[in-house]
Design a protein around this motif. Sequence first.
Motif, PDB file in Angstrom:
ATOM      1  N   ASN A  25      65.946  54.106  69.342  1.00 38.28           N
ATOM      2  CA  ASN A  25      66.737  55.221  68.654  1.00 38.28           C
ATOM      3  C   ASN A  25      68.164  55.291  68.873  1.00 38.28           C
ATOM      4  OD1 ASN A  25      67.142  58.517  69.247  1.00 38.28           O
ATOM      5  ND2 ASN A  25      65.725  58.195  67.432  1.00 38.28           N
ATOM      6  N   SER A  26      68.358  55.256  70.042  1.00 37.71           N
ATOM      7  CA  SER A  26      69.812  55.321  70.697  1.00 37.71           C
ATOM      8  C   SER A  26      70.980  54.515  69.961  1.00 37.71           C
ATOM      9  CB  SER A  26      69.821  55.305  72.083  1.00 37.71           C
ATOM     10  OG  SER A  26      71.242  55.245  72.520  1.00 37.71           O
ATOM     11  N   ASP A  27      70.406  53.192  69.927  1.00 37.57           N
ATOM     12  CA  ASP A  27      70.977  51.897  69.089  1.00 37.57           C
ATOM     13  C   ASP A  27      71.180  52.207  67.617  1.00 37.57           C
ATOM     14  OD1 ASP A  27      70.891  50.747  71.783  1.00 37.57           O
ATOM     15  OD2 ASP A  27      69.718  49.284  71.058  1.00 37.57           O
ATOM     16  N   LEU A  28      70.264  52.763  67.136  1.00 34.41           N
ATOM     17  CA  LEU A  28      70.046  52.873  65.449  1.00 34.41           C
ATOM     18  C   LEU A  28      71.122  54.305  65.111  1.00 34.41           C
ATOM     19  CD1 LEU A  28      66.436  51.902  64.603  1.00 34.41           C
ATOM     20  CD2 LEU A  28      68.564  50.467  64.117  1.00 34.41           C
ATOM     21  N   VAL A  39      69.430  59.376  61.767  1.00 34.38           N
ATOM     22  CA  VAL A  39      68.466  59.070  62.815  1.00 34.38           C
ATOM     23  C   VAL A  39      68.185  60.362  63.474  1.00 34.38           C
ATOM     24  CG1 VAL A  39      67.674  57.653  64.950  1.00 34.38           C
ATOM     25  CG2 VAL A  39      69.387  56.733  63.053  1.00 34.38           C
ATOM     26  N   GLU A  40      66.790  60.816  63.557  1.00 34.41           N
ATOM     27  CA  GLU A  40      66.228  62.131  64.456  1.00 34.41           C
ATOM     28  C   GLU A  40      65.816  61.529  65.767  1.00 34.41           C
ATOM     29  OE1 GLU A  40      66.107  64.950  62.904  1.00 34.41           O
ATOM     30  OE2 GLU A  40      67.152  64.291  61.052  1.00 34.41           O
ATOM     31  N   ASP A  41      65.904  62.534  66.690  1.00 27.55           N
ATOM     32  CA  ASP A  41      65.188  62.503  68.008  1.00 27.55           C
ATOM     33  C   ASP A  41      63.492  61.901  68.031  1.00 27.55           C
ATOM     34  OD1 ASP A  41      67.467  63.471  68.938  1.00 27.55           O
ATOM     35  OD2 ASP A  41      66.573  65.544  69.175  1.00 27.55           O
ATOM     36  N   VAL A  42      63.324  61.274  69.126  1.00 26.81           N
ATOM     37  CA  VAL A  42      62.029  60.555  69.147  1.00 26.81           C
ATOM     38  C   VAL A  42      61.372  61.817  69.637  1.00 26.81           C
ATOM     39  CG1 VAL A  42      60.691  59.331  70.663  1.00 26.81           C
ATOM     40  CG2 VAL A  42      62.930  58.447  70.202  1.00 26.81           C
ATOM     41  N   GLU A  43      59.940  61.791  68.946  1.00 22.62           N
ATOM     42  CA  GLU A  43      59.114  62.790  69.160  1.00 22.62           C
ATOM     43  C   GLU A  43      57.645  62.252  69.371  1.00 22.62           C
ATOM     44  OE1 GLU A  43      58.759  64.809  65.361  1.00 22.62           O
ATOM     45  OE2 GLU A  43      60.656  65.893  65.698  1.00 22.62           O
ATOM     46  N   GLU A  44      56.756  62.892  69.860  1.00 23.17           N
ATOM     47  CA  GLU A  44      55.427  62.845  70.263  1.00 23.17           C
ATOM     48  C   GLU A  44      54.599  62.899  68.976  1.00 23.17           C
ATOM     49  OE1 GLU A  44      54.160  65.635  73.073  1.00 23.17           O
ATOM     50  OE2 GLU A  44      54.950  64.577  74.661  1.00 23.17           O
ATOM     51  N   VAL A  45      54.017  61.802  68.312  1.00 23.50           N
ATOM     52  CA  VAL A  45      53.247  61.992  67.066  1.00 23.50           C
ATOM     53  C   VAL A  45      51.639  61.878  67.273  1.00 23.50           C
ATOM     54  CG1 VAL A  45      52.932  60.941  64.799  1.00 23.50           C
ATOM     55  CG2 VAL A  45      55.364  61.022  65.787  1.00 23.50           C
ATOM     56  N   PHE A  46      51.099  62.848  66.773  1.00 25.63           N
ATOM     57  CA  PHE A  46      49.636  63.009  67.009  1.00 25.63           C
ATOM     58  C   PHE A  46      49.088  62.422  65.573  1.00 25.63           C
ATOM     59  CE2 PHE A  46      51.235  65.534  70.400  1.00 25.63           C
ATOM     60  CZ  PHE A  46      50.208  65.202  71.073  1.00 25.63           C
ATOM     61  N   GLY A  47      47.892  62.153  65.408  1.00 21.94           N
ATOM     62  CA  GLY A  47      47.258  61.996  64.250  1.00 21.94           C
ATOM     63  C   GLY A  47      47.246  60.684  63.373  1.00 21.94           C
ATOM     64  N   ALA A  48      47.944  59.605  64.039  1.00 20.96           N
ATOM     65  CA  ALA A  48      47.994  58.381  63.453  1.00 20.96           C
ATOM     66  C   ALA A  48      46.774  57.584  63.556  1.00 20.96           C
ATOM     67  CB  ALA A  48      49.105  57.468  64.175  1.00 20.96           C
ATOM     68  N   TYR A  49      46.775  56.408  62.873  1.00 20.74           N
ATOM     69  CA  TYR A  49      45.600  55.667  62.779  1.00 20.74           C
ATOM     70  C   TYR A  49      45.909  54.256  63.138  1.00 20.74           C
ATOM     71  CZ  TYR A  49      42.727  59.519  60.295  1.00 20.74           C
ATOM     72  OH  TYR A  49      42.090  60.529  60.433  1.00 20.74           O
ATOM     73  N   LEU A  50      44.876  53.558  63.568  1.00 27.97           N
ATOM     74  CA  LEU A  50      44.866  51.945  64.010  1.00 27.97           C
ATOM     75  C   LEU A  50      43.911  51.393  63.082  1.00 27.97           C
ATOM     76  CD1 LEU A  50      45.566  51.811  67.663  1.00 27.97           C
ATOM     77  CD2 LEU A  50      47.200  51.673  65.950  1.00 27.97           C
ATOM     78  N   PHE A  51      44.238  50.301  62.473  1.00 23.62           N
ATOM     79  CA  PHE A  51      43.420  49.299  61.801  1.00 23.62           C
ATOM     80  C   PHE A  51      42.478  48.438  63.005  1.00 23.62           C
ATOM     81  CE2 PHE A  51      41.601  46.218  58.886  1.00 23.62           C
ATOM     82  CZ  PHE A  51      40.996  46.944  57.980  1.00 23.62           C
ATOM     83  N   ILE A  52      41.384  48.757  63.483  1.00 25.06           N
ATOM     84  CA  ILE A  52      40.594  48.314  64.617  1.00 25.06           C
ATOM     85  C   ILE A  52      39.052  47.856  63.836  1.00 25.06           C
ATOM     86  CG2 ILE A  52      39.625  48.513  66.981  1.00 25.06           C
ATOM     87  CD1 ILE A  52      41.879  50.436  67.435  1.00 25.06           C
ATOM     88  N   ASP A  53      38.905  46.734  64.075  1.00 25.50           N
ATOM     89  CA  ASP A  53      37.386  46.323  63.695  1.00 25.50           C
ATOM     90  C   ASP A  53      37.266  46.742  62.366  1.00 25.50           C
ATOM     91  OD1 ASP A  53      36.733  45.600  66.473  1.00 25.50           O
ATOM     92  OD2 ASP A  53      35.754  47.476  66.920  1.00 25.50           O
TER      93      ASP A  53
END
Length: 176
Positions: A25-28, A39-53
């Motif tokens: 984030n700082s570099d970009l 470039v916005e600040d880093v945040e805690e993001v909830f509700g994402a999905y991963l492709f597993i199994d």
Amino acid sequence: MADKLNVKTVHEFLNKIWEDVFTLNSDLREELSPIGFKVEDVEEVFGAYLFIDNEWKLMKYPHPAFEIKPQIEVGATPESYYFVVAVPRERITENFIGLFLEVFPRSFIYGSEDFLNDVYNWRRDGRISPRKILERMSQSPERVFQFEANFESAKALKQGIKRLIDIGRTFEIFEL
């Protein structure tokens, strides 16, 4: 629960991805601001999905991410470092799709509304033609599609973002 997994390993892994995202984030911020991206600040993001199994699974825990305005999200999950760029349907061409998949082979393409119904998934679809992906898009009611690319490291992600910006400018996908 702690007896069945190595808490130290999990702790060190999570610290690493958070630290990597803050550093990126700082570099970009320094590199992209002069060329029209915010470039916005880093945040805690909830509700994402991963492709597993072979299916999308909800992450009930946060992961680090930030936005590069106008249209890019950057972050890290237990699966990978990633970016997602939102592209309006009218700016998507067969050539853009082809180059995107060539440069970013570990990719997903999905709608911004129904993001669990992807039109391209590198783990499932393999090498299908850009024309076939465009056909799938034409059958969707989505007006904006998300192009996601996954990377093994923050360094590779940074290089990928720079390449994305070059490709995006060539195909005029950004609303700058």
